[in-house]
Write an enzyme that holds these catalytic residues in place. Sequence first.
Site, short mmCIF file in Angstrom:
data_model
loop_
_atom_site.label_atom_id
_atom_site.label_comp_id
_atom_site.label_asym_id
_atom_site.label_seq_id
_atom_site.Cartn_x
_atom_site.Cartn_y
_atom_site.Cartn_z
N THR A 82 0.88 -1.23 -0.02
CA THR A 82 0.00 0.07 0.25
C THR A 82 0.89 1.30 0.04
O THR A 82 1.15 1.92 0.78
CB THR A 82 -1.00 -0.15 1.37
OG1 THR A 82 -0.02 -0.19 2.42
CG2 THR A 82 -2.03 -0.83 1.13
N LYS A 202 -2.18 0.33 13.73
CA LYS A 202 -0.86 0.10 12.67
C LYS A 202 -0.23 1.35 12.40
O LYS A 202 1.12 1.54 12.45
CB LYS A 202 -1.26 -0.77 11.43
CG LYS A 202 -0.25 -0.94 10.48
CD LYS A 202 0.95 -1.65 11.09
CE LYS A 202 2.27 -1.63 10.21
NZ LYS A 202 3.30 -2.21 10.83
N CYS A 256 7.92 1.89 5.88
CA CYS A 256 6.72 2.17 6.77
C CYS A 256 6.63 3.74 7.46
O CYS A 256 5.59 4.25 7.20
CB CYS A 256 6.99 1.24 7.72
SG CYS A 256 7.35 -0.30 7.16
N TYR A 313 18.54 2.38 4.06
CA TYR A 313 17.67 3.14 4.92
C TYR A 313 18.08 3.23 6.35
O TYR A 313 17.69 4.01 7.27
CB TYR A 313 16.04 3.03 4.74
CG TYR A 313 15.26 2.10 5.36
CD1 TYR A 313 14.96 2.20 6.57
CD2 TYR A 313 14.95 0.81 4.62
CE1 TYR A 313 14.05 1.20 7.18
CE2 TYR A 313 14.48 -0.05 5.08
CZ TYR A 313 13.86 -0.01 6.56
OH TYR A 313 13.22 -0.99 7.31
N LYS A 314 18.52 1.92 6.56
CA LYS A 314 19.13 1.93 8.27
C LYS A 314 20.09 0.96 8.15
O LYS A 314 20.48 0.25 7.14
CB LYS A 314 17.92 1.59 9.00
CG LYS A 314 17.45 0.31 9.12
CD LYS A 314 16.41 0.17 10.23
CE LYS A 314 15.56 -1.49 10.11
NZ LYS A 314 14.86 -1.38 11.27
N1 SAJ Z 1 15.48 6.40 12.60
C1 SAJ Z 1 16.15 7.75 13.14
N2 SAJ Z 1 16.08 7.63 14.65
C2 SAJ Z 1 15.68 6.88 15.51
C3 SAJ Z 1 15.27 5.72 14.99
C4 SAJ Z 1 15.31 5.46 13.69
O1 SAJ Z 1 16.52 8.55 12.21
O2 SAJ Z 1 15.80 7.14 16.59
C5 SAJ Z 1 15.48 6.32 11.34
C6 SAJ Z 1 16.20 5.05 10.74
O3 SAJ Z 1 17.65 5.31 10.33
C7 SAJ Z 1 15.21 4.68 9.54
C8 SAJ Z 1 13.93 4.95 10.05
O4 SAJ Z 1 14.16 5.65 11.33
O5 SAJ Z 1 15.81 5.34 8.44
C9 SAJ Z 1 12.92 3.84 10.17
O6 SAJ Z 1 13.66 2.77 10.88
P1 SAJ Z 1 13.07 1.87 11.96
O7 SAJ Z 1 13.70 0.97 12.48
O8 SAJ Z 1 12.16 2.72 12.96
O9 SAJ Z 1 11.57 1.24 11.16
P2 SAJ Z 1 11.49 0.24 9.86
O10 SAJ Z 1 10.59 0.95 8.91
O11 SAJ Z 1 12.43 -0.54 9.72
O12 SAJ Z 1 10.17 -0.83 10.66
C10 SAJ Z 1 8.96 0.00 11.44
C11 SAJ Z 1 8.87 -0.85 12.57
N3 SAJ Z 1 7.80 -0.07 13.41
C12 SAJ Z 1 8.28 0.60 14.71
O13 SAJ Z 1 9.16 0.28 15.17
C13 SAJ Z 1 6.80 1.34 15.32
C14 SAJ Z 1 8.43 -2.26 12.40
O14 SAJ Z 1 8.22 -2.83 13.80
C15 SAJ Z 1 7.31 -2.35 11.57
O15 SAJ Z 1 6.68 -3.55 11.19
C16 SAJ Z 1 7.27 -1.65 10.37
O16 SAJ Z 1 7.99 -0.28 10.55
C17 SAJ Z 1 6.30 -1.89 9.39
O17 SAJ Z 1 6.35 -2.68 8.58
O18 SAJ Z 1 5.42 -1.15 9.66
#
Ligand code: SAJ
Length: 418
Positions: A82, A202, A256, A313-314
Amino acid sequence: MRLCVIGLGYIGLPTAATFASKGYDVLGVDINTEVIEALNQGNIIIEEPHLPALVREVVAKGKLKASSIPKEADVFIITVPTPIREDLTADMSYVEAATKSILPYIQKGNTIILESTSQVGTTQEMIVPLLATTGLDVQTELYVGYCPERVMPGVALEELITNSRVIGGITEEAANKIKAIYSSFVTGEMYTTNTTTAEMCKIMENTFRDVNIALANELGMLCEAIGIDAWEVISLCNKHPRVTIHAPGPGVGGHCLAVDPWFLVQQYPDIAKIIHLARQTNDAMPYYVAAKIEAILEEVAVEKKITLLGLTYKEDIDDLRESPMLKLIKILEGKEYTITCVDPNIKVFPNLEQDVIKACKDSQLVILGVYHQAFGELPYEEMAGAMAKPRLLDTRNKVRKQAEKAGFEYYVLGNGRL
Ligand code: SAJ
């Protein structure tokens, strides 16, 4: 039990394989013939630790098969993308098409579960009316619900089992039926509710994180303006028992956090104001980093040549989706910078050079964009030696010790003291 999973991506495939490993006869359906051909030979085309072995095993046992066409089953699970469109509106067309594709196979007593992150109200307003066209009474003759995933790429198979889940049903019976289905492998708690609440949960989980990261980014920019270190502020604030400030960074990527909050902004622009501003703040971070790079290299008159460590991205994944680094590269290329990229997790990318010393040769600035584990152990002395004036901008506050020891002029995002 026969299960039909529509959409074999980062969530659908691990879900299909896990159900198959628990004895379900699973048919995976996808529009991509490459995915189907690979799967029927026991192979996959996405990267996820432990998934190749699991898929090989369940395909060999005949428990998981793939096709481009659905067929009759007891349970249907929809796990299609989506995305957001260019104009930042939610593209629900894959969910609609997936639902339509299963309509001819729906029978009385079937369970239909949507897992895709969706606009709030999708199950009631899109799925239920489509299912009603089968002539069945959706409330009493089918079990319909929304059950989002919560897994993190890289640890998907483990989190699929251990994470708690929110399960929304259009009736209490539907929610309980869906809970029983997932309990075949989920060991985390499962909480039942209605579908609209589950849809909101979600989106809000990812929005919570996005808004908090925006706050951390704003703090980083404030500290730079004031002349203090945001990282010190964060570590001291987080000693408070009820404060957990997130980490500033070069932006928010992934499919996400950078996407889901827009669903609410689009649906309720007059209410979702903080959410909207947080998205704009995080989306603007690559521009802020680019301006910082410009300031650091102000004295350099000749052609600007920089080295970028980390593209994903991370950290420690191979996923480039919505990566802030791609945006940064675009901005800098527009300013005629020459950029050499280093990322051990990426195989193909323009100007990729996995020999980090070669990548630093004649470079004027190294930028740490993402901190992969491997970047803790780089030959920083030799990298500095390859540069006329070694400078390093750390957007994650991760390699100060190594960089300073090697003689780099060190800059870190959020530290106004430097
Ligand atoms: N980031 C920062 N600062 C932080 C934490 C993260 O700049 O303090 C950045 C990261 O570098 C990255 C981005 O945020 O670019 C996203 O990374 P993430 O690890 O927070 O999230 P995703 O997209 O890999 O996974 C998220 C997760 N959701 C949450 O933690 C609330 C995961 O559990 C979900 O399943 C996923 O989204 C999804 O599919 O919705």
